[in-house]
Motif scaffolding. Structure first.
Motif, mmCIF file in Angstrom:
data_model
loop_
_atom_site.group_PDB
_atom_site.id
_atom_site.type_symbol
_atom_site.label_atom_id
_atom_site.label_comp_id
_atom_site.label_asym_id
_atom_site.label_seq_id
_atom_site.Cartn_x
_atom_site.Cartn_y
_atom_site.Cartn_z
ATOM 1 N N TYR A 61 -1.055 -10.276 -10.061
ATOM 2 C CA TYR A 61 -2.066 -9.218 -10.186
ATOM 3 C C TYR A 61 -1.388 -7.846 -10.181
ATOM 4 N N ASP A 76 -15.496 -2.177 -10.201
ATOM 5 C CA ASP A 76 -14.403 -2.493 -9.269
ATOM 6 C C ASP A 76 -13.583 -3.706 -9.702
ATOM 7 N N THR A 77 -13.545 -3.965 -11.004
ATOM 8 C CA THR A 77 -12.672 -5.022 -11.535
ATOM 9 C C THR A 77 -11.996 -4.481 -12.792
ATOM 10 N N LEU A 93 -10.455 -4.870 -7.895
ATOM 11 C CA LEU A 93 -9.789 -3.639 -7.508
ATOM 12 C C LEU A 93 -10.230 -3.201 -6.115
ATOM 13 N N GLU A 94 -9.369 -2.455 -5.451
ATOM 14 C CA GLU A 94 -9.701 -1.921 -4.141
ATOM 15 C C GLU A 94 -10.649 -0.730 -4.319
ATOM 16 N N LYS A 97 -9.607 3.110 -4.727
ATOM 17 C CA LYS A 97 -8.184 3.207 -5.058
ATOM 18 C C LYS A 97 -7.974 3.130 -6.563
ATOM 19 N N SER A 98 -6.911 3.750 -7.016
ATOM 20 C CA SER A 98 -6.582 3.704 -8.431
ATOM 21 C C SER A 98 -5.984 2.340 -8.785
ATOM 22 N N VAL A 99 -5.788 2.117 -10.072
ATOM 23 C CA VAL A 99 -5.182 0.862 -10.531
ATOM 24 C C VAL A 99 -3.779 0.712 -9.947
ATOM 25 N N GLU A 101 -2.537 2.151 -7.223
ATOM 26 C CA GLU A 101 -2.629 1.963 -5.767
ATOM 27 C C GLU A 101 -3.025 0.532 -5.425
ATOM 28 N N THR A 102 -3.941 -0.022 -6.209
ATOM 29 C CA THR A 102 -4.356 -1.413 -5.982
ATOM 30 C C THR A 102 -3.206 -2.375 -6.260
ATOM 31 N N THR A 105 -1.099 -2.515 -3.297
ATOM 32 C CA THR A 105 -1.725 -3.333 -2.249
ATOM 33 C C THR A 105 -1.490 -4.813 -2.498
ATOM 34 N N TYR A 106 -1.616 -5.233 -3.764
ATOM 35 C CA TYR A 106 -1.390 -6.648 -4.093
ATOM 36 C C TYR A 106 0.069 -7.048 -3.853
#
Length: 204
Positions: A61, A76-77, A93-94, A97-99, A101-102, A105-106
């Motif tokens: 991801y 949010d996806t 997506l979080e 949060k931006s793409v 930033e997400t 996180t992943y």
């Protein structure tokens, strides 16, 4: 008188036998409870280990999000083409949060799960060894005939020390998970439920 002494001796032997049988029953019950607890722990650890398979998915991801930083999300996806399989993938997506930033996180979640794999395997092996040892003690107790023999077996297998060690291995818990310590001294967090496992997986 000899008769009174004989009766007292019989009575003493009876009480000693009763104490011995009560102690034997207590130790057998304790061993069975310890075995049950370790088996339950193994099941929880194995479930958490199985969930570590998500590490690869989370890393993928992250890769896909990094490859599509400007693609417009919807609800949010983010729907992107998976360059691994050439199929469309919908990535959650979080919120807020931006793409990019997400994606970070992943990646972080993936690394966390990967770090958990070996400690979980070690703790499972440790519990399996403990179960084997407790089973062996139970088998020995089947042929115990007196209190002295019972104490010898408990001493030989360091039963009291084992019980204390297991109690110390399980540290104070939270609402969602238990904290154990592996033989290598690493802390292992085990979810008490599916909700607890989710908390551990997404806890950053």
């Amino acid at each position: 008188t000899p008769i009174v002494s004989l009766l007292q001796n019989i009575q003493n032997q009876f009480h000693e036998r009763m104490r011995f049988e009560a102690a034997l029953k207590d130790h057998r019950g304790r061993l069975k409870r310890l075995i049950g607890k370790q088996r339950q722990l193994i099941a929880q650890l194995q479930k958490q280990l199985d969930e570590c398979n998500q590490a690869e998915q989370f890393a993928k991801y992250g890769d896909l999000l990094m490859a599509h930083p400007h693609t417009k999300p919807a609800n949010d996806t983010l729907t992107v083409n998976d360059f691994y399989t050439n199929q469309e993938v919908i990535i959650p997506l979080e919120p807020g949060k931006s793409v990019i930033e997400t994606a970070g996180t992943y990646y972080k979640r993936s690394k966390k799960l990967q770090r958990s794999i070996q400690p979980l395997k070690d703790r499972i092996s440790q519990s399996e060894v403990q179960i084997s040892q407790f089973d062996e003690i139970l088998t020995k107790l089947e042929n115990v005939e007196n209190e002295l023999a019972l104490e010898e077996i408990l001493s030989r297998y360091k039963m009291k020390a084992l019980t204390v060690a297991l109690a110390k291995a399980e540290q104070p818990t939270s609402r969602y998970y238990r904290i154990f310590e592996s033989s290598a001294g690493e802390k292992i967090l085990v979810g008490k439920s599916s909700e607890g496992n989710d908390v551990l997986t997404f806890k950053t």
